[in-house]
Structure formats: C-alpha cells, structure tokens
Design a protein around this motif. Structure first.
Motif, short mmCIF file in Angstrom:
data_model
loop_
_atom_site.label_atom_id
_atom_site.label_comp_id
_atom_site.label_asym_id
_atom_site.label_seq_id
_atom_site.Cartn_x
_atom_site.Cartn_y
_atom_site.Cartn_z
N UNK A 109 -19.25 75.24 -21.06
CA UNK A 109 -18.29 74.82 -22.25
C UNK A 109 -17.11 76.59 -22.58
N UNK B 228 -6.00 75.92 -34.37
CA UNK B 228 -6.17 74.79 -34.78
C UNK B 228 -6.46 73.66 -33.05
N UNK B 229 -6.29 73.87 -32.79
CA UNK B 229 -6.98 72.65 -31.37
C UNK B 229 -8.18 73.26 -30.74
N UNK B 230 -8.56 75.55 -30.91
CA UNK B 230 -9.15 75.85 -30.56
C UNK B 230 -10.59 74.71 -31.99
N UNK B 231 -10.00 74.80 -33.25
CA UNK B 231 -11.04 74.15 -33.95
C UNK B 231 -11.05 72.62 -33.34
N UNK B 232 -10.05 71.93 -32.69
CA UNK B 232 -10.89 70.62 -32.96
C UNK B 232 -11.35 70.34 -31.76
N UNK B 233 -10.97 71.49 -30.56
CA UNK B 233 -12.61 71.65 -29.35
C UNK B 233 -13.92 71.91 -29.85
N UNK C 213 -2.50 76.26 -31.84
CA UNK C 213 -3.65 76.95 -30.76
C UNK C 213 -4.98 77.36 -30.73
N UNK D 224 -15.05 71.85 -32.43
CA UNK D 224 -15.74 70.54 -33.34
C UNK D 224 -16.44 69.38 -32.26
N UNK D 225 -15.57 69.58 -30.98
CA UNK D 225 -16.40 68.05 -30.15
C UNK D 225 -17.21 68.48 -28.72
N UNK D 226 -17.78 70.42 -29.26
CA UNK D 226 -18.54 70.81 -28.64
C UNK D 226 -18.53 71.53 -27.71
N UNK D 227 -17.28 72.27 -27.40
CA UNK D 227 -16.67 73.39 -26.75
C UNK D 227 -16.83 74.33 -27.05
#
Lengths: 370, 344
Positions: B39, B81-86, B79, B88-91
């Motif tokens: 992950x 923010x993209x890390x934050x969203x990823x 990016x 949140x889904x367990x990445x």
C-alpha cells in the motif's frame, strides 16, 4: 469526446414521458425516487425549524429546490461507487441511504449522529455506504476525491467517484489542479458541478469569466456537459453515462447540473439581498418535486400513491427528530477521542508535563489516542 | 546536493549497522517499507525520472515502477489532497514536497483536511499519509526558500510532526511515520542530507514517535534542539567543554508533536538551566512552546530564565554575510549558554 455545445436550460413544467405502456416496476421505482425527493425537502424544512429553535447550531446549508439533481445523481451511482461532497450535504447523505435519524442526530450534535456529533451539518459521512464526507472548505474536497479515485485505480476496483461541488468552487485553484490530475492520470471520477446560480450571494455571472462551468473541462481534454438539474431523468441519465465511462474507460468528466436553491446560502441568510422574491417564485412554479409528481400521474400512478409517498416522507422526518431528541450528547470524558488513532496515547504520554491549564483533564484524560 | 550515493545492496537477513548519509537512510526506509507493504507508494514532483530534487528517491523508480513512484505536476494542493484521499481509502502514500516552503500552497489540505479527518468524522475514517519535506536555510536560497515552519504544523492537533537530526533517526522515524495510522509530517533538512552516520540495517528498526533522545549527556545546562539545530548545538557543546569547561546536556527532540516534555523536564531538573535552539523564528515557535512548558514543569528547578536562540526575525536576506548573521550559528548559541550560566 467533444463537449456538449448547447447548454440545456429547460424550464418547462411539462414532462416528456416515454410513449407506450408503463410497467408497474417503473412506476414503483419512480415513486421511490419521488419519496426520496420529498424526504429531502421535508428534512430541510424541518432542519430550518429546528435551527431557528436553536436545537441545531453552526452553519446549516439547505438544498430545498435541488432535489432532482441530488436524487438523480445519487441514483445513478452503483453500490461500490464513492460519493464526496461539499458542505450542502444533507440531501446527498439521505439519497445515499444514510438513515434520516443519523443525519438529524448529527445536526443535533448527538452521539448517534453519523459522525457521532463531531461533524455537524457540513461533515456528514457514512463510509459503509460509500459516502466519504461532507467537506467544509470550498473546493477542498476536490483533491481529496481525486485521490480517492486514484486509490480505486491502485486497488484495481471497478468503481468511480462522484464528487459534488458548487458553482463557486470552479474558481478555486483546487478545481484546476484536480481536473488536471484526473485527466493526466485517467482517474475514474465525475465532478458534479451544482450550479444553483449563486455562490453565497454572488451570481455565477458576477464570479466566473466562463459562466458555463462545464466548458472548462475542455481545458483538460476532459468531457464536459450541462444538464437541467431540475430534471430527475436527465440528471440520472447523464450521471449514469458519465460514471460508466469513468468506471470502465477511466475517463473523468465534468457534469454541470443547473438548478436553484430556494433558501438562502445558509439558514442565517434570508437570500433576498442578491435576488428578488419574484425570481424565487418563478423557480418554484416549476418545482422539481412537482415535476416528478406530474410525470407519475402521466405514467398512470394513483393520486393516493403519491399522497402516501409524501406522507411517508413526512413521517420519516418526524421520526428522525424524535430519534435525535432522545440520543444523548457525546460524553465529555471522550472529548479527545478520534483526534489520533488507537495506540497514540503511548506516543503522547510524555507530553503531559507543563501542559496548558486544564489540558491534562480535558484532553489527555479524555481519550487522546485511545 | 548533486551527489547520488550508492544504495547499499539489499540482502536477505540484514543486521548490524552501516555508515551512510541522511538521504541514503531516508531512501533505505522508503525502500524497506515499500517492500514490506504494497500500500506504500511515493508521490511528488521529480521523485521518479529525476530521482528526486535532492536525490532522496534515487533508484526507487527503477525498482518499483511508475505506479509506486509517481511523478506529479507542480501542483502541491492537488497531489497532497490526492494523497489525503488515497489514505482515506487505506493506501499508505508518502508525499514528497520539494521544500517545506512549498507546502504552504497545500496548507489547506494539510491543516483543514488531513489533520481533521479522523476527529471530524467521529473516528469513522483515518488518514495515514506521510508528507516528507526538507526545511532549513544556509545556502543563500533567500527569503522564499529558507524557512522553518514546523512549529505551525506541530501546533495543529490531528497532525504528528517529526524532525530527525541524524541518519539513524531519519530511517527510524520515517519508518515509524509510514507505519503510523495518522498523518505524519517528516521534516528533513537540506544541509544535513549529506551528513553521515551509523544506521541500523534491521528492517524492523523503528524509532518511536514521541520520544526525545539525549544526544549528549551532561550536567551543567540543558540544550534543547531538533533537526539541524541539534547538529549545531552538539558542536557548541563540544566547544563549551573544551573552551569553558562546561558540560552541556543536549536533548534532541526528534518528535515535535507529540513533544517529549518529560525527557526535557528530567534533564532540566538535573541541570537547572535550559537554552532552546531552533532554526525557525522563535516568536510563537518551537522554542516558545518549550520555554512555556519548561517554566511550568520545572519552575522550582530553574536557576535562570529559559533562554531561546533562533533565526533573526527578518525575511532571510541573500547576501552571505547577512544570511550568516541571521542564522542561529554556533557563536550565538554559545553566547546564549554562557549568558544563561552567568558567565558573561
């Protein structure tokens, strides 16, 4: 794919219904959507009453008038698709199936709220139903939603993200950065721009050099189109098509749904400083809920079925209020719970000496990192 | 900062220590964690093909491919923010920001989003993101590229902030950050990327978050610092011993939030004097926080007011002589120590 060049701005009260016999299933399904729309309208009206009775605090942004857009878009989602929204999120939560009780309890700041009284009106969430919030900073949810779409790709999941934003968000840098990343990385996401004509009190014309937000998608070589947001079927059809494109072809898109909010920006705003009573009344003449009611009659639904749906929606909201009233407020002794992950209490244990007055009892002893 | 050090060869069962640079230690931490956990992925400007603006990620693209070592456009808000969203889904995203100065354009994503997620949504979701970025000054990079904002982030509930001062801690703290379930900001430092030290090779070597280290034991005065300020302060401690017969204890904070006040307080209780050093501006800064906590925790132990040394409170000028004068250099730290000891 070229952007749709003709903005759709249908404002007729008449509805087009497919010719030929209508199945009972089709009527039942439409009745269910109608009931959801009524639920959202009733919920918002009740939230305003409760806010004015000081049982709901903070900001409270209502979406009355926008129900066709909300229900149409969410009904197009599949079970494993994910939803991210801005702060006008009561309707989206309800449409996604979050129980009205949990939403009302959250607005009341109670323990059984969907965010356990920590989020309030703007920060509803139900991860189990694929609803990843309720975010309060204009356009801040866009990079987050874009990252959620990235992780769907990394995890090889056939699903897409529906990211709601308002017309005011399209002038933020986060919008441009997100669209660029989504197109560059071919992410499965549909940005749903809810154009309700005003960002707070500033009209789209006064805020956006390109007032047709969907056209901006072209700058990122992304598909963009505009739909009548008060037309349930049009919204559902377009959302379903674009989500499917995102899911299977990894093509992101912008869908602009043109609608109108009846109430002010929030309950604290009468909504009359920047628009006229006549303008609001003109929109109410072709109310999206009544448009669906008319179409149901044309399909052959009974008046009584429509009345029962309205009644069930009212009852559900009354029950939500009863539930919220009875739910206890969060424990004071749990003030710091959820600020850090389980096990962080060990990391923080050595921070106690010299803490600000009251911090030890309020935070360290109230669940920090437990 | 152009040299790319060779990566120590990966072998099966690794043990013992190896001498390597701070940047190699960071790279080793990322490599080990990417091998350990699928992950984990790295994302940022120039991290892949270019091998990192400061070459921290050299070799990782070749080993892990473009999905796990993902080059981004210059788009920090996007990016991060993209890390934050990823997350949140367990990445387990590691987001590299070229320097701490550029993190300011993503401030909303760090402070309003990453830091809030777990609490604001009632503990229902987390955000295990790591943001790595070097701060620091001293290369005539001038006003917009020489800043130390770690105090801003360390003052934000919901975030964890670590700031290693040596290669071993760089490896151990970055690994702890990657394994942590909360958002962790890892503050690196430009001038010490090239510093060498002994680094444990055990892939399970982790430095716990929230624990300071006694970098140099002593009995006369406590000097408290983090990151490059620790390196400077250690040098000052040696000078003090040689020139003034002063035996200074140096506390390396390592974590800024959680802050290990207990170690600081124990040391001050022993030495009765404290000088806090940082590379940031002291007003409202890390040293301000330390001074407040020391006066509260150690009121009866103190024989002198808590002293602070930091960056002169000006936007950092370009001219070398002005830059040097503004920075918390060894002379100024030494003078502060002697003043606190009543030797001046």
């Amino acid at each position: 794919m070229p952007s749709t060049r003709t903005p759709i701005r249908k404002r007729s009260a008449s509805v087009e219904v497919a010719q030929g016999p209508v199945s009972a299933e089709a009527i039942a399904s439409r009745l269910a959507r109608f009931e959801q729309m009524c639920l959202i309208r009733n919920f918002e009206e009740e939230a305003e009453r409760q806010y004015k009775a000081a049982r709901i605090g903070g900001y409270c942004h209502l979406s009355s008038g926008q129900e066709a857009m909300t229900v149409g878009a969410v009904q197009a989602m599949r079970e494993h698709d994910l939803l991210v929204t801005g702060y006008r999120c009561h309707g989206f939560a309800l449409a996604r199936g979050v129980p009205p009780q949990a939403v009302m309890a959250e607005l009341f700041g109670r323990r059984d709220g969907c965010a356990h009284g920590r989020g309030g009106s703007m920060h509803l969430l139900d991860a189990g139903r694929g609803f990843l919030g309720g975010w309060g900073i204009v356009a801040g949810q866009l990079p987050v939603a874009t990252g959620v779409a990235l992780s769907l790709v990394r995890q090889g999941r056939t699903a897409a993200v529906l990211c709601e934003l308002g017309d005011g968000a399209v002038n933020m840098g986060a919008w441009h950065e997100s669209l660029n990343l989504a197109s560059l990385w071919r992410l499965p996401i549909v940005y749903l721009v809810v154009n309700n004509e005003y960002g707070m009190g500033t009209s789209v014309q006064r805020a956006s050099a390109e007032p047709e937000a969907f056209r901006r998608a072209a700058a990122y070589r992304m598909h963009g189109e505009r739909v009548d947001g008060d037309d349930l079927d049009a919204v559902a059809e377009a959302t379903q098509r674009l989500l499917s494109m995102a899911r299977t072809d990894r093509k992101p898109a912008v869908l602009e749904a043109v609608t109108y909010r009846y109430r002010g920006h929030s309950v604290a705003d009468a909504g009359l400083a920047y628009r006229t009573r006549e303008e609001i009344a003109a929109h109410k003449e072709h109310d999206p809920i009544e448009r669906v009611a008319e179409s149901l009659l044309q399909m052959g639904a009974q008046e009584s079925e429509i009345a029962h749906a309205r009644e069930r929606a009212r009852a559900a909201v009354a029950e939500a209020v009863r539930f919220a009233e009875q739910s206890p407020p969060p424990e004071l002794s749990a003030l710091a719970e959820g600020v850090y992950c389980h096990g962080s209490d060990i990391q923080f244990a050595r921070m106690r000496p010299g803490s600000p007055f009251g911090e030890q009892e309020l935070v360290f002893d109230a669940g920090l990192g437990r | 900062m152009s040299a790319v050090e060779e990566m120590p060869a990966m072998t099966e069962a690794r043990s013992g220590v190896e001498r390597m640079t701070y940047r190699e230690a960071l790279r080793l931490a990322m490599r080990e964690e990417m091998l350990r956990d699928e992950r984990v992925f790295l994302m940022g400007e120039e991290v892949g093909l270019f091998e990192g603006a400061y070459k921290v990620s050299a070799g990782l693209l070749a080993q892990f491919g473009p999905d796990r070592v993902r080059d981004t456009p210059i788009s920090e808000e996007g990016f991060v923010g993209a890390g934050v969203g990823a997350a949140m889904l367990g990445e387990r995203p590691i987001v590299e920001i070229m320097t701490l100065n550029f993190l300011l354009v993503a401030m909303d994503q760090v402070v309003n989003h990453a830091a809030k997620i777990r609490a604001m949504f009632g503990g229902e979701v987390g955000c295990p993101i790591v943001i790595r970025t070097p701060g620091g000054a001293g290369n005539q990079l001038t006003a917009q590229h020489s800043q130390s904002f770690e105090g801003w982030f360390a003052g934000t509930p919901g975030l964890k902030v670590v700031a290693p001062s040596n290669p071993a801690d760089a490896k151990g703290l970055l690994k702890a950050a990657i394994r942590d379930d909360d958002p962790v900001l890892v503050i690196e430092n430009l001038p010490i990327y090239k510093e060498k030290g002994e680094v444990p090779l055990d892939p399970e070597f982790v430095v716990p978050i929230g624990r300071a280290a006694i970098a140099r034991p002593g009995k006369d005065i406590t000097l408290i610092a983090h990151s490059f300020a620790t390196v400077r302060t250690l040098a000052v401690a040696e000078r003090l011993a040689q020139r003034h017969g002063v035996d200074a204890e140096v506390v390396d904070l390592r974590s800024l939030r959680p802050l290990d006040v207990e170690t600081v307080a124990q040391s001050v209780a022993k030495t009765n004097r404290a000088v806090c050093v940082e590379e940031g501006w002291p007003s409202y800064g890390v040293t301000a926080e330390l001074a407040a906590r020391i006066q509260s925790a150690c009121f009866d132990d103190l024989d002198a007011p808590v002293e602070r040394v930091g960056m002169a409170e000006v936007p950092l000028p370009y001219a070398k002589n002005l830059e040097l004068a503004a920075m918390p250099g060894e002379d100024r730290i030494e003078a502060a120590v002697l003043h606190t000891l009543g030797r001046t």
